[in-house]
Structures are given as C-alpha cells and as structure tokens.
Design a protein around this motif. Structure first.
Motif, PDB file in Angstrom:
ATOM      1  N   TYR A 153       0.769  -1.331   0.070  1.00 11.16           N
ATOM      2  CA  TYR A 153      -0.244  -0.167  -0.090  1.00 11.16           C
ATOM      3  C   TYR A 153       0.914   1.763  -0.065  1.00 11.16           C
ATOM      4  CZ  TYR A 153      -4.333  -2.154   1.265  1.00 11.16           C
ATOM      5  OH  TYR A 153      -5.293  -3.314   1.068  1.00 11.16           O
ATOM      6  N   HIS A 154       0.699   1.791  -1.191  1.00 17.80           N
ATOM      7  CA  HIS A 154       1.855   3.736  -0.880  1.00 17.80           C
ATOM      8  C   HIS A 154       0.076   4.476  -0.028  1.00 17.80           C
ATOM      9  CE1 HIS A 154       4.567   2.852  -3.725  1.00 17.80           C
ATOM     10  NE2 HIS A 154       2.972   2.068  -4.841  1.00 17.80           N
ATOM     11  N   PRO A 155       0.015   5.454   0.663  1.00 18.35           N
ATOM     12  CA  PRO A 155      -0.470   6.832   1.016  1.00 18.35           C
ATOM     13  C   PRO A 155      -2.096   6.141   1.094  1.00 18.35           C
ATOM     14  CG  PRO A 155       1.403   7.433   1.547  1.00 18.35           C
ATOM     15  CD  PRO A 155       2.101   5.886   0.142  1.00 18.35           C
ATOM     16  N   VAL A 156      -2.496   6.067   1.688  1.00 18.22           N
ATOM     17  CA  VAL A 156      -4.555   5.778   0.632  1.00 18.22           C
ATOM     18  C   VAL A 156      -5.197   5.694   1.422  1.00 18.22           C
ATOM     19  CG1 VAL A 156      -4.135   3.450   0.984  1.00 18.22           C
ATOM     20  CG2 VAL A 156      -5.427   4.125  -1.130  1.00 18.22           C
ATOM     21  N   ILE A 157      -6.264   6.328   1.483  1.00 17.86           N
ATOM     22  CA  ILE A 157      -7.982   6.152   2.683  1.00 17.86           C
ATOM     23  C   ILE A 157      -8.455   5.558   1.466  1.00 17.86           C
ATOM     24  CG2 ILE A 157      -9.468   7.953   3.133  1.00 17.86           C
ATOM     25  CD1 ILE A 157      -7.999  10.136   2.528  1.00 17.86           C
ATOM     26  N   CYS A 158      -8.746   4.342   2.490  1.00 18.85           N
ATOM     27  CA  CYS A 158      -9.553   3.519   1.642  1.00 18.85           C
ATOM     28  C   CYS A 158     -11.278   3.494   2.804  1.00 18.85           C
ATOM     29  CB  CYS A 158      -9.256   2.061   2.311  1.00 18.85           C
ATOM     30  SG  CYS A 158     -10.697   0.583   1.851  1.00 18.85           S
ATOM     31  N   LEU A 159     -12.518   4.208   2.564  1.00 10.05           N
ATOM     32  CA  LEU A 159     -13.103   4.165   3.237  1.00 10.05           C
ATOM     33  C   LEU A 159     -14.757   3.127   2.444  1.00 10.05           C
ATOM     34  CD1 LEU A 159     -15.713   5.553   4.708  1.00 10.05           C
ATOM     35  CD2 LEU A 159     -16.603   6.947   2.498  1.00 10.05           C
ATOM     36  N   ILE A 160     -15.046   1.775   3.276  1.00  5.70           N
ATOM     37  CA  ILE A 160     -15.814   0.984   2.726  1.00  5.70           C
ATOM     38  C   ILE A 160     -16.998   1.110   2.965  1.00  5.70           C
ATOM     39  CG2 ILE A 160     -16.784  -1.545   3.628  1.00  5.70           C
ATOM     40  CD1 ILE A 160     -13.530  -0.719   3.748  1.00  5.70           C
ATOM     41  N   LEU A 161     -17.648   1.339   2.019  1.00  6.20           N
ATOM     42  CA  LEU A 161     -19.112   1.865   1.944  1.00  6.20           C
ATOM     43  C   LEU A 161     -19.751   0.076   2.113  1.00  6.20           C
ATOM     44  CD1 LEU A 161     -18.864   3.960  -1.341  1.00  6.20           C
ATOM     45  CD2 LEU A 161     -18.836   4.623   1.103  1.00  6.20           C
ATOM     46  N   GLN A 162     -20.283  -1.108   1.806  1.00  2.00           N
ATOM     47  CA  GLN A 162     -20.154  -2.436   1.491  1.00  2.00           C
ATOM     48  C   GLN A 162     -19.485  -3.035   2.236  1.00  2.00           C
ATOM     49  OE1 GLN A 162     -22.688  -2.084  -2.389  1.00  2.00           O
ATOM     50  NE2 GLN A 162     -24.314  -2.302  -0.978  1.00  2.00           N
ATOM     51  N   GLY A 163     -20.001  -4.442   3.290  1.00  2.00           N
ATOM     52  CA  GLY A 163     -19.198  -5.396   3.806  1.00  2.00           C
ATOM     53  C   GLY A 163     -17.785  -5.004   3.674  1.00  2.00           C
ATOM     54  N   SER A 164     -17.048  -5.807   4.157  1.00  3.90           N
ATOM     55  CA  SER A 164     -15.798  -6.234   5.243  1.00  3.90           C
ATOM     56  C   SER A 164     -14.747  -6.512   4.878  1.00  3.90           C
ATOM     57  CB  SER A 164     -16.658  -6.522   6.832  1.00  3.90           C
ATOM     58  OG  SER A 164     -16.594  -7.919   6.261  1.00  3.90           O
ATOM     59  N   LYS A 165     -13.651  -6.085   5.897  1.00  6.11           N
ATOM     60  CA  LYS A 165     -12.086  -6.664   5.778  1.00  6.11           C
ATOM     61  C   LYS A 165     -11.272  -6.459   6.424  1.00  6.11           C
ATOM     62  CE  LYS A 165      -9.189  -4.410   2.676  1.00  6.11           C
ATOM     63  NZ  LYS A 165      -8.732  -3.357   1.340  1.00  6.11           N
ATOM     64  N   GLU A 166     -10.344  -6.987   6.295  1.00 14.02           N
ATOM     65  CA  GLU A 166      -9.277  -7.091   7.509  1.00 14.02           C
ATOM     66  C   GLU A 166      -7.809  -6.397   6.645  1.00 14.02           C
ATOM     67  OE1 GLU A 166      -7.469  -9.841  11.161  1.00 14.02           O
ATOM     68  OE2 GLU A 166      -9.395 -10.606   9.799  1.00 14.02           O
ATOM     69  N   THR A 167      -7.512  -6.275   6.802  1.00 13.41           N
ATOM     70  CA  THR A 167      -6.153  -5.716   6.202  1.00 13.41           C
ATOM     71  C   THR A 167      -4.621  -6.126   7.699  1.00 13.41           C
ATOM     72  OG1 THR A 167      -6.827  -4.435   4.690  1.00 13.41           O
ATOM     73  CG2 THR A 167      -4.579  -4.079   5.362  1.00 13.41           C
ATOM     74  N   THR A 168      -3.780  -6.401   7.764  1.00 13.49           N
ATOM     75  CA  THR A 168      -2.931  -7.066   8.353  1.00 13.49           C
ATOM     76  C   THR A 168      -1.655  -6.183   7.941  1.00 13.49           C
ATOM     77  OG1 THR A 168      -3.738  -8.892   8.831  1.00 13.49           O
ATOM     78  CG2 THR A 168      -1.678  -8.652   9.611  1.00 13.49           C
ATOM     79  N   SER A 169      -0.870  -5.388   8.577  1.00 12.16           N
ATOM     80  CA  SER A 169       0.649  -5.336   8.517  1.00 12.16           C
ATOM     81  C   SER A 169       1.693  -5.542   9.671  1.00 12.16           C
ATOM     82  CB  SER A 169       1.546  -3.888   8.002  1.00 12.16           C
ATOM     83  OG  SER A 169       1.156  -3.147   8.940  1.00 12.16           O
ATOM     84  N   HIS A 170       2.682  -5.551   9.414  1.00 14.89           N
ATOM     85  CA  HIS A 170       3.498  -5.942  10.871  1.00 14.89           C
ATOM     86  C   HIS A 170       3.169  -4.821  12.126  1.00 14.89           C
ATOM     87  CE1 HIS A 170       6.701  -8.643   9.192  1.00 14.89           C
ATOM     88  NE2 HIS A 170       6.375  -7.934   7.767  1.00 14.89           N
ATOM     89  N   ALA A 171       2.537  -3.842  11.540  1.00  8.50           N
ATOM     90  CA  ALA A 171       2.064  -2.681  12.836  1.00  8.50           C
ATOM     91  C   ALA A 171       0.768  -3.668  13.564  1.00  8.50           C
ATOM     92  CB  ALA A 171       1.924  -1.752  12.366  1.00  8.50           C
ATOM     93  N   GLY A 172       0.079  -3.880  12.461  1.00  2.00           N
ATOM     94  CA  GLY A 172      -1.134  -4.881  13.320  1.00  2.00           C
ATOM     95  C   GLY A 172      -1.840  -4.971  12.160  1.00  2.00           C
ATOM     96  N   SER A 173      -2.899  -5.351  12.828  1.00  2.00           N
ATOM     97  CA  SER A 173      -4.348  -5.823  11.466  1.00  2.00           C
ATOM     98  C   SER A 173      -6.086  -4.146  12.737  1.00  2.00           C
ATOM     99  CB  SER A 173      -4.694  -7.012  12.359  1.00  2.00           C
ATOM    100  OG  SER A 173      -4.190  -8.288  11.883  1.00  2.00           O
ATOM    101  N   VAL A 174      -6.354  -4.176  11.562  1.00  2.00           N
ATOM    102  CA  VAL A 174      -7.194  -3.629  11.941  1.00  2.00           C
ATOM    103  C   VAL A 174      -8.187  -4.261  10.762  1.00  2.00           C
ATOM    104  CG1 VAL A 174      -6.421  -1.068  12.021  1.00  2.00           C
ATOM    105  CG2 VAL A 174      -6.700  -1.876   9.500  1.00  2.00           C
ATOM    106  N   ARG A 175      -9.723  -4.728  11.177  1.00  2.00           N
ATOM    107  CA  ARG A 175     -10.890  -4.873  10.628  1.00  2.00           C
ATOM    108  C   ARG A 175     -12.000  -3.553  10.168  1.00  2.00           C
ATOM    109  NH1 ARG A 175      -8.976  -8.112  14.486  1.00  2.00           N
ATOM    110  NH2 ARG A 175      -8.872 -10.735  14.135  1.00  2.00           N
TER     111      ARG A 175
END
Length: 282
Positions: A39-61
């Motif tokens: 990922y480059h510097p980015v904004i991601c806004l969820i409108l529908q559904g769900s996702k989980e993103t993981t890096s060495h810095a941690g995970s976000v749901r």
C-alpha cells in the motif's frame, strides 16, 4: 445535513467506474485473500461489506462506514470478508498535506499514531466525498472544483482521529517523516542491497536510533520490510505467469534461488513453484 453512506453508494452507482480526482471505487463479489499488496499512502472508505488488513504494525477490521488511512508505503495482506464489497479509494497527496501545515498548528500531536489507522468516517469527510462524487468527470466543474474539494478532504482527514500519523509527516524533521522517506526509498529500490548504515545516514540518525524508530513506525525491521516488499513483488510476477521461479527471485534481488524459495514459502505458506502450477492448471 451530512451525507450518508447510502447516498455515497447511490452516487457511486450512478457513475459506476468513473474516476473523480483520483477517487475510484473497488468492488468484490466474493470473499478473497489478497496476498501481494504494497500500500502507498491511501484512504479506504468501506461502503459495503467488510475487510481485514494486516501489516507488521498490526491488524484492522473494517466494515460499513469505517475508514482506513495508510500513511506510509507498507506491505500488507488484505482479506475481503463480507460481500458484496464496495470501497472508495483515494491516494493521499503528501504534497497537499504539507501545504496544510499552517492550518494544523492546533492538532493534537500527542495522539497515538500508526501506519494503519482506522476510524469511523466523520460527517465532514462524508459530505466532501458526496460533493466530489456528484461532479461529472471532464467538465468545467471538474477542473475547477475537484482540486478544491480534494484539498478540503485532506484537511478534514488530517484533523480526524485517523490523521495522527499524517500530522507527524507535516514536519520534515520528525522521526516519522524521516522514516517514511527511507521506507519509500526501500520501496522504490527494493532489488538493491541497502546497508543499514546507508539507510540510517539517509534518515539523519545513528544506526541504533534508526533501527528503533523504523520498527516503531513500521512494526518491523528495515531488512524484513524490504524482504516483504520483494516477496510481494515476486508473487505478483509469478501470478502473471510470465517468469520462472528463478527469474522471479533474481528480478526482486535474490542471488540464491534456494533462499528465495525458503523465504517465499515462509511468507505465503507454499513454495513459488506451486503458484505457477496453479496458473497452469487454470
């Protein structure tokens, strides 16, 4: 009255795949794992559904109405968990961020910050996105209003709870800014051999301090950071089916095919030849 998530969905559907000022939609119809992402510097806004993103810095749901801000180049694993999935993606313009420095002097610099920062999208951000999505591409309104609205969106982002790390980047002398600069260098030249001493010098730090701050910002060491980027790129090349396993390893900076296979297997849970076998079987 502030825009709602449903109103944003309606605007996206009206224009389908239109791109307004680099803002674009991403859709997924089925759950899937996305392994090879940087990922480059980015904004991601969820409108529908769900996702989980993981890096060495941690995970976000993330679910409907949640916003993810990625402030630095970083290797991630993403998993689409809820469908139908629809998200709005906007690359962060770091130059635009820097122009807003004087407007952010009252921002809370002491707030906890992470390379992956998630929050519920605020009403100001939703309203600005709605006005952006309402603009028809390649019109006079697009050429005049889109740059203004993008600046407004970055302003609201920086003042939001998810903007903490970006606010640190405003200062060229901050540890976060210097680490981000080095991370971007590693990302661009991932096939090169980077000596710790050279990277520390680029950051203007001693080696020990650089190692400490790099891990604090990215969640990992410079060596592992580069390795993850190399392996993500190698997986991307193999999935395209245009190179052999040996060629993929060499192209991302590995001198030993055996070491490449070992690192790849640890990272992705399967040897690189299995990727090619899977493509051949399709």
């Amino acid at each position: 009255m502030a825009a709602t998530i449903d109103e944003l969905i309606a605007l996206v559907e009206q224009n389908r795949d239109a791109v307004v000022g680099d803002l674009f939609p991403v859709r997924e119809a089925a759950p899937r794992l996305i392994e090879a992402s940087v990922y480059h510097p980015v904004i991601c806004l969820i409108l529908q559904g769900s996702k989980e993103t993981t890096s060495h810095a941690g995970s976000v749901r993330l679910g409907r109405g949640d916003m993810l801000v990625v402030s630095h180049d970083t290797p991630v694993t993403a998993r689409i968990t809820g469908v139908p999935y629809l998200a709005l993606i906007l690359p962060i313009d770091l130059e635009r961020v820097r122009t807003l420095e004087q407007s952010l002097t009252s921002a809370d610099a002491g707030q906890a910050a992470s390379v992956l920062q998630a929050t519920v999208a605020g009403s100001a951000i939703l309203e600005t996105l709605a006005r952006l999505l309402a603009i028809r591409p390649k019109t006079p309104e697009d050429s005049v209003l889109t740059p203004l609205l993008l600046t407004e969106l970055h302003f609201h982002l920086l003042r939001s709870p998810a903007g903490a790390m970006l606010r640190r980047l405003v200062s060229p002398s901050s540890h976060e800014s210097r680490i981000a600069r080095v991370a971007a260098l590693i990302r661009r030249d991932y096939a090169r051999v980077h000596r710790l001493a050279d990277l520390a010098r680029e950051a203007g730090m001693g080696q020990s301090a650089f190692h400490h701050h790099f891990k604090a910002v990215t969640g990992t060491t410079p060596l592992q950071f580069q390795k993850d980027i190399r392996l993500s790129e190698a997986l991307r090349l193999l999935e395209q089916g245009a190179v052999s396993v040996t060629e993929a390893g060499l192209s991302v900076g590995y001198e030993s095919p055996a070491q490449f296979s070992r690192d790849f297997s640890r990272r992705f849970g399967r040897p690189p030849r299995r990727v090619l076998q899977g493509i051949a079987a399709e």
